[in-house]
Design a protein around this motif. Structure first.
Motif, short mmCIF file in Angstrom:
data_model
loop_
_atom_site.label_atom_id
_atom_site.label_comp_id
_atom_site.label_asym_id
_atom_site.label_seq_id
_atom_site.Cartn_x
_atom_site.Cartn_y
_atom_site.Cartn_z
N GLU A 48 0.55 -1.66 0.05
CA GLU A 48 0.21 0.06 -0.29
C GLU A 48 0.53 1.28 -0.07
O GLU A 48 -0.12 2.02 -0.49
CB GLU A 48 -1.22 0.03 1.18
CG GLU A 48 -2.65 -0.70 1.60
CD GLU A 48 -3.20 -1.03 2.47
OE1 GLU A 48 -2.84 -0.51 3.37
OE2 GLU A 48 -4.43 -1.37 2.32
N ASP A 50 3.15 1.95 2.31
CA ASP A 50 3.49 2.30 3.82
C ASP A 50 4.59 2.04 4.12
O ASP A 50 5.60 1.82 4.63
CB ASP A 50 2.52 1.70 4.99
CG ASP A 50 2.15 1.56 6.08
OD1 ASP A 50 3.19 2.14 6.58
OD2 ASP A 50 1.50 1.12 6.41
N GLN A 52 6.98 3.56 6.55
CA GLN A 52 6.49 3.19 8.04
C GLN A 52 7.18 1.59 8.07
O GLN A 52 8.16 1.21 8.84
CB GLN A 52 5.63 3.95 8.92
CG GLN A 52 6.23 3.44 10.29
CD GLN A 52 5.29 3.99 11.67
OE1 GLN A 52 3.59 3.11 11.22
NE2 GLN A 52 4.85 4.68 12.24
N SER A 53 6.24 0.83 7.91
CA SER A 53 6.35 -0.61 7.36
C SER A 53 7.96 -1.44 7.00
O SER A 53 8.05 -1.68 6.87
CB SER A 53 4.70 -0.75 6.75
OG SER A 53 4.21 -1.12 7.54
N SER A 97 -1.48 -6.37 3.54
CA SER A 97 -1.41 -5.38 2.83
C SER A 97 -3.20 -5.54 1.76
O SER A 97 -4.34 -4.83 1.93
CB SER A 97 -1.19 -4.60 1.21
OG SER A 97 -0.35 -3.94 1.78
N LYS A 134 0.50 -4.53 11.16
CA LYS A 134 0.01 -3.00 12.29
C LYS A 134 -0.99 -2.36 12.78
O LYS A 134 -1.30 -2.22 13.26
CB LYS A 134 0.55 -2.73 10.96
CG LYS A 134 0.84 -1.14 11.19
CD LYS A 134 1.87 -0.04 10.38
CE LYS A 134 1.96 1.44 10.35
NZ LYS A 134 2.34 2.04 9.69
#
Length: 208
Positions: A48, A50, A52-53, A97, A134
């Motif tokens: 997605e 992300d 941070q991930s 995701s 998460k």
């Protein structure tokens, strides 16, 4: 300096997850080599976009590599591990995701239905801890499946109060639940900002 501190904190966060886990369930009194390695499994939403991930995953991989090399350039404690210690870390990374259904399918196929003996097939060794997911929408159903199969799970961000229920006894997190005063703290923060009107969008499920 700030970037270095952030990397250090990320690495220490991985070690915190490790310290919360029980000894690997692969141990059966026969294969002592199982004690020489620790495998963590990260479940995060990558596709997605992300960021941070992706940063967490890189930090986890870096932590394992530097620990195994006894490299103390970022975390000084790594260099203090006795040279004779055979203990090593490994990290798996999975993408959540596509939501909880796909996550449960992937988890079941990888760690429950494989049928591999952990000691004699080390490449398929089951993880001693699940790091993530998460989002609560994935953590809630996956925690039930993981717990039923004796997997421990630790999440850095899933905050749903549903995860406080007894059925999720294998689940722990590194941040407070939304049922632990988060709403009150948020209201206090808004008041401190001098705001008199706040718009809130809510959804009655195990939110993301």
């Amino acid at each position: 300096v700030r970037a270095r501190k952030m990397r250090r904190h990320a690495l220490l966060g991985v070690l915190a997850a490790i310290s919360c886990a029980r000894p690997t369930t692969a141990w059966d009194g026969k294969c002592w080599k199982c004690w020489e390695s620790f495998r963590a499994s990260l479940w995060l939403p990558f596709s997605e976009g992300d960021i941070q991930s992706r940063q967490w995953a890189v930090a986890a991989k870096m932590a394992a590599d530097q620990f195994n090399a006894r490299n103390g350039s970022i975390v000084a404690e790594f260099a203090e591990v006795p040279p004779a210690c055979p203990f090593v870390l490994s990290v798996d990374v999975w993408d959540t995701s596509q939501g909880p259904t796909v996550a449960i399918k992937d988890f079941t196929e990888a760690y429950i239905s494989s049928g591999f003996d952990d000691c004699f097939y080390p490449n398929f060794r089951k993880p001693a801890v699940i790091v993530g997911p998460k989002f609560s929408s994935v953590a809630v159903p996956l925690s039930i499946v993981a717990g039923a199969n004796s997997f421990d799970m630790i999440s850095p961000s899933a905050t749903s109060p549903v995860l406080d229920e007894a059925v999720h006894s294998n689940f722990v997190r590194t941040i407070p639940s939304d049922g632990d005063g988060f709403a009150e703290a948020f209201c206090d923060w808004c008041r401190d900002q001098g705001w008199t009107t706040v718009g809130i969008i809510a959804k009655s499920d195990s939110f993301r």
